[in-house]
Scaffold this active site. Structure first.
Site, mmCIF file in Angstrom:
data_model
loop_
_atom_site.group_PDB
_atom_site.id
_atom_site.type_symbol
_atom_site.label_atom_id
_atom_site.label_comp_id
_atom_site.label_asym_id
_atom_site.label_seq_id
_atom_site.Cartn_x
_atom_site.Cartn_y
_atom_site.Cartn_z
ATOM 1 N N HIS A 92 -2.204 3.541 4.099
ATOM 2 C CA HIS A 92 -2.887 2.996 5.267
ATOM 3 C C HIS A 92 -4.337 3.475 5.262
ATOM 4 O O HIS A 92 -4.657 4.476 5.888
ATOM 5 C CB HIS A 92 -2.184 3.444 6.549
ATOM 6 C CG HIS A 92 -2.660 2.754 7.780
ATOM 7 N ND1 HIS A 92 -1.832 2.435 8.826
ATOM 8 C CD2 HIS A 92 -3.897 2.323 8.144
ATOM 9 C CE1 HIS A 92 -2.536 1.846 9.786
ATOM 10 N NE2 HIS A 92 -3.782 1.768 9.394
ATOM 11 N N GLU A 109 -1.315 -1.118 4.412
ATOM 12 C CA GLU A 109 -1.301 -1.336 5.857
ATOM 13 C C GLU A 109 -2.679 -1.084 6.429
ATOM 14 O O GLU A 109 -3.415 -0.218 5.927
ATOM 15 C CB GLU A 109 -0.349 -0.336 6.533
ATOM 16 C CG GLU A 109 1.069 -0.440 6.141
ATOM 17 C CD GLU A 109 1.936 0.449 7.003
ATOM 18 O OE1 GLU A 109 1.441 1.458 7.525
ATOM 19 O OE2 GLU A 109 3.115 0.108 7.170
ATOM 20 N N HIS A 118 7.574 3.775 11.462
ATOM 21 C CA HIS A 118 6.859 4.730 12.324
ATOM 22 C C HIS A 118 7.822 5.699 13.000
ATOM 23 O O HIS A 118 8.667 5.322 13.791
ATOM 24 C CB HIS A 118 5.970 4.068 13.373
ATOM 25 C CG HIS A 118 4.870 5.004 13.803
ATOM 26 N ND1 HIS A 118 3.597 4.983 13.257
ATOM 27 C CD2 HIS A 118 4.881 6.039 14.672
ATOM 28 C CE1 HIS A 118 2.879 5.957 13.808
ATOM 29 N NE2 HIS A 118 3.626 6.612 14.682
HETATM 30 C C1 LIG Z 1 1.624 1.485 10.730
HETATM 31 C C2 LIG Z 1 2.369 2.738 10.936
HETATM 32 O O1 LIG Z 1 3.132 2.874 11.850
HETATM 33 C C3 LIG Z 1 2.157 3.851 10.023
HETATM 34 O O2 LIG Z 1 2.328 3.437 8.743
HETATM 35 C C4 LIG Z 1 0.767 4.380 10.066
HETATM 36 O O3 LIG Z 1 0.132 3.985 8.909
HETATM 37 C C5 LIG Z 1 0.759 5.863 10.082
HETATM 38 O O4 LIG Z 1 -0.596 6.219 10.069
HETATM 39 P P1 LIG Z 1 -0.982 7.755 9.972
HETATM 40 O O5 LIG Z 1 -0.330 8.302 8.710
HETATM 41 O O6 LIG Z 1 -2.487 7.742 9.937
HETATM 42 O O7 LIG Z 1 -0.388 8.409 11.198
HETATM 43 N N1 LIG Z 2 4.715 1.579 8.629
HETATM 44 C C1 LIG Z 2 5.203 2.901 8.901
HETATM 45 C C2 LIG Z 2 4.774 3.835 7.826
HETATM 46 O O1 LIG Z 2 4.280 3.409 6.792
HETATM 47 C C3 LIG Z 2 4.974 5.292 7.981
HETATM 48 O O2 LIG Z 2 4.986 5.693 9.327
HETATM 49 P P1 LIG Z 2 5.361 7.242 9.554
HETATM 50 O O3 LIG Z 2 6.701 7.475 8.901
HETATM 51 O O4 LIG Z 2 4.277 8.050 8.889
HETATM 52 O O5 LIG Z 2 5.412 7.416 11.053
#
Ligand SMILES: CC(=O)[C@@H](O)[C@H](O)COP(=O)(O)O
Ligand SMILES: NCC(=O)COP(=O)(O)O
Length: 245
Positions: free
Chosen positions: A43, A70, A190
């Protein structure tokens, strides 16, 4: 079996903390795949607090499982994704200063914007997933803009799992049933964890992929990365194997 995509944002957080290249993000991604990860998720945020745009280019050269990028589709993100052409792009409506992702898209209010983005990425052969709350109206709105998949934002499930897991998962079951009816692919992510993942996967119909990062990396501090990935995979194993942990 639901596929596990490991989000390596937090590996990059550790790397950036000292300014060098330890841990080596490319090596960790390859090791995650070797340990059984069926995808790698990153991300890249505008402030590059963890994943840098250059990381995405470097990872694209070596990742052999599904690469999922993402992010909030600003111009820089769109250009990066069109350059890399990953297996999947997941559109997330994060504010620039968000500490983490904290909501799905309003797919009705932002329909025109999302439709243009979906068309842009699908024209390059990239599967599109739209990050949404567990709300049937938002699922229907995502279908209307032509997305291939949705990703259900699972923080509310994780937050309420301990107090009443049946109540916590109920909205996600309804949203998944609607996605199934509409022929939408279904991802989720998430705050999924070793504690809550198996129940979610057992209850939510048609789930194709979970992307997990924060809890998995935290668990790896105690159990080791290879063992941790295997533990998460066992949570997704519906063949009657041992529980995840
Ligand atoms: C989209 C989502 O829910 C997560 O993948 C997000 O990318 C987490 O981002 P951080 O690792 O910056 O918390
Ligand atoms: N899209 C969710 C992700 O890639 C990871 O979320 P998290 O496990 O770091 O909360």
């Amino acid at each position: 079996m639901t596929r596990l995509s490991v989000n390596i944002n937090k590996i990059a957080t550790i790397r950036n903390a000292r300014g060098g290249n330890n841990p080596d993000l490319v090596k960790v991604a390859l090791d995650c795949e070797r340990f059984g990860a069926q995808g790698i998720t990153v991300h890249p945020r505008p402030d590059e607090r963890h994943i840098r745009y250059q990381d995405v280019l470097d990872l694209h050269e070596v990742v052999t499982t599904e690469f999922n990028i993402e992010g909030n589709p600003d111009e820089r993100f769109i250009e990066l994704v069109k350059r890399v052409k990953p297996a999947q792009v997941t559109l997330v409506p994060d504010a620039v200063d968000a500490i983490t992702s904290n909501a799905g898209w309003d797919t009705i209010r932002h329909a025109d914007h999302l439709r243009k983005l979906v068309d842009t990425f699908k024209a390059d052969g990239i599967r599109v997933s739209i990050f949404v709350d567990a709300d049937e109206r938002m699922v229907e709105g995502a279908k209307a803009v032509g997305t291939d998949r949705i990703e259900l934002y699972t923080e509310p499930y994780a937050a309420h799992y301990a107090e009443n897991r049946e109540a916590a998962v109920a909205p996600f079951v309804r949203a998944a049933q609607r996605a199934n009816q509409l022929g939408l692919g279904l991802n989720a992510g998430h705050d999924l964890s070793l504690e809550n993942l198996r129940f979610f996967d057992e209850q939510v119909p048609g789930l194709e992929e979970v992307s997990i990062g924060h809890a998995l990396v935290c668990d790896a501090l105690y159990f080791g990365l290879e063992n941790t990935i295997q533990m998460y995979l066992r949570c997704l194993d519906r063949t009657g194997g041992p529980a995840g942990f």
